[in-house]
Write a protein that holds these residues in place. Structure first.
Motif, PDB file in Angstrom:
ATOM      1  N   MET A   1       0.830  -1.153   0.000  1.00  0.00           N
ATOM      2  CA  MET A   1       0.000   0.000   0.000  1.00  0.00           C
ATOM      3  C   MET A   1       0.890   1.236   0.000  1.00  0.00           C
ATOM      4  N   LYS A   2       0.592   2.104  -0.944  1.00  0.00           N
ATOM      5  CA  LYS A   2       1.342   3.342  -1.011  1.00  0.00           C
ATOM      6  C   LYS A   2       0.438   4.483  -0.584  1.00  0.00           C
ATOM      7  N   THR A   3       0.962   5.322   0.282  1.00  0.00           N
ATOM      8  CA  THR A   3       0.238   6.489   0.737  1.00  0.00           C
ATOM      9  C   THR A   3       1.131   7.697   0.547  1.00  0.00           C
ATOM     10  N   LYS A   4       0.582   8.726  -0.035  1.00  0.00           N
ATOM     11  CA  LYS A   4       1.341   9.945  -0.276  1.00  0.00           C
ATOM     12  C   LYS A   4       0.870  11.006   0.712  1.00  0.00           C
ATOM     13  N   LEU A   5       1.813  11.572   1.452  1.00  0.00           N
ATOM     14  CA  LEU A   5       1.510  12.610   2.418  1.00  0.00           C
ATOM     15  C   LEU A   5       2.273  13.882   2.062  1.00  0.00           C
ATOM     16  N   ASN A   6       1.625  15.006   2.211  1.00  0.00           N
ATOM     17  CA  ASN A   6       2.259  16.296   1.971  1.00  0.00           C
ATOM     18  C   ASN A   6       2.720  16.867   3.300  1.00  0.00           C
ATOM     19  N   ILE A   7       4.015  17.093   3.428  1.00  0.00           N
ATOM     20  CA  ILE A   7       4.599  17.572   4.666  1.00  0.00           C
ATOM     21  C   ILE A   7       5.210  18.947   4.414  1.00  0.00           C
ATOM     22  N   LEU A   8       4.934  19.855   5.311  1.00  0.00           N
ATOM     23  CA  LEU A   8       5.480  21.200   5.222  1.00  0.00           C
ATOM     24  C   LEU A   8       6.325  21.455   6.462  1.00  0.00           C
ATOM     25  N   ILE A   9       7.611  21.742   6.265  1.00  0.00           N
ATOM     26  CA  ILE A   9       8.512  22.083   7.368  1.00  0.00           C
ATOM     27  C   ILE A   9       8.968  23.514   7.138  1.00  0.00           C
ATOM     28  N   GLU A  10       8.748  24.348   8.146  1.00  0.00           N
ATOM     29  CA  GLU A  10       9.107  25.763   8.051  1.00  0.00           C
ATOM     30  C   GLU A  10      10.063  26.135   9.176  1.00  0.00           C
ATOM     31  N   LYS A  11      10.911  27.115   8.881  1.00  0.00           N
ATOM     32  CA  LYS A  11      11.819  27.628   9.891  1.00  0.00           C
ATOM     33  C   LYS A  11      11.457  29.085  10.143  1.00  0.00           C
ATOM     34  N   ASP A  12      11.376  29.421  11.429  1.00  0.00           N
ATOM     35  CA  ASP A  12      11.151  30.813  11.795  1.00  0.00           C
ATOM     36  C   ASP A  12      12.126  31.187  12.911  1.00  0.00           C
ATOM     37  N   GLU A  13      11.961  32.359  13.496  1.00  0.00           N
ATOM     38  CA  GLU A  13      12.922  32.832  14.499  1.00  0.00           C
ATOM     39  C   GLU A  13      12.897  32.016  15.790  1.00  0.00           C
ATOM     40  N   SER A  14      11.793  31.309  16.070  1.00  0.00           N
ATOM     41  CA  SER A  14      11.713  30.523  17.303  1.00  0.00           C
ATOM     42  C   SER A  14      12.081  29.049  17.105  1.00  0.00           C
ATOM     43  N   GLY A  15      12.316  28.616  15.882  1.00  0.00           N
ATOM     44  CA  GLY A  15      12.692  27.231  15.628  1.00  0.00           C
ATOM     45  C   GLY A  15      12.054  26.698  14.362  1.00  0.00           C
ATOM     46  N   TYR A  16      11.549  25.459  14.426  1.00  0.00           N
ATOM     47  CA  TYR A  16      10.978  24.789  13.269  1.00  0.00           C
ATOM     48  C   TYR A  16       9.533  24.388  13.548  1.00  0.00           C
ATOM     49  N   ALA A  17       8.757  24.323  12.487  1.00  0.00           N
ATOM     50  CA  ALA A  17       7.367  23.863  12.590  1.00  0.00           C
ATOM     51  C   ALA A  17       7.100  22.912  11.432  1.00  0.00           C
ATOM     52  N   ALA A  18       6.377  21.840  11.694  1.00  0.00           N
ATOM     53  CA  ALA A  18       6.028  20.865  10.655  1.00  0.00           C
ATOM     54  C   ALA A  18       4.541  20.596  10.716  1.00  0.00           C
ATOM     55  N   SER A  19       3.949  20.436   9.541  1.00  0.00           N
ATOM     56  CA  SER A  19       2.535  20.096   9.472  1.00  0.00           C
ATOM     57  C   SER A  19       2.308  19.147   8.299  1.00  0.00           C
ATOM     58  N   CYS A  20       1.216  18.422   8.388  1.00  0.00           N
ATOM     59  CA  CYS A  20       0.849  17.471   7.345  1.00  0.00           C
ATOM     60  C   CYS A  20      -0.637  17.660   7.072  1.00  0.00           C
TER      61      CYS A  20
END
Length: 102
Positions: A1-20
């Motif tokens: 089974m293949k599943t495709k997920l879209n992941i967004l990793i951002e960097k800002d002044e306080s560190g990193y944030a990731a969302s899916c």
């Protein structure tokens, strides 16, 4: 089974944030990219486990022929040609290894 997920990793002044986007309401933040990736991995593994168990539950309510079609859906034509056509008659041979009956 293949599943495709879209992941967004951002960097800002306080560190990193990731969302899916496929995991509703999921967002993780940390000062370290390693921590964000580790948390992201764990969450995705949990998500895929839930998706897999949901699909298994859906499959169990399908008719047997639909389950069989799903099982061979990924086979190539040459692989399908190698499958036995006398399975119902020779089931003891294919299941238990007894000699074929003529």
């Amino acid at each position: 089974m293949k599943t495709k997920l879209n992941i967004l990793i951002e960097k800002d002044e306080s560190g990193y944030a990731a969302s899916c986007s496929e995991i509703a309401g999921y967002k993780v933040t940390a000062k370290s990219l390693d921590v964000v990736v580790k948390n992201l991995q764990a969450t995705i593994e949990d998500y895929l486990t839930q998706v897999s168990s949901t699909k298994k539950a859906e499959k169990s309510s399908q008719p047997i022929w639909a389950i069989a079609e799903d099982l061979i859906a990924d086979l190539t034509e040459s692989e399908k040609e190698q499958l036995p056509t006398d399975g119902a008659v020779q089931h003891d041979h294919y299941i238990y290894g007894t000699p074929k009956v003529d």
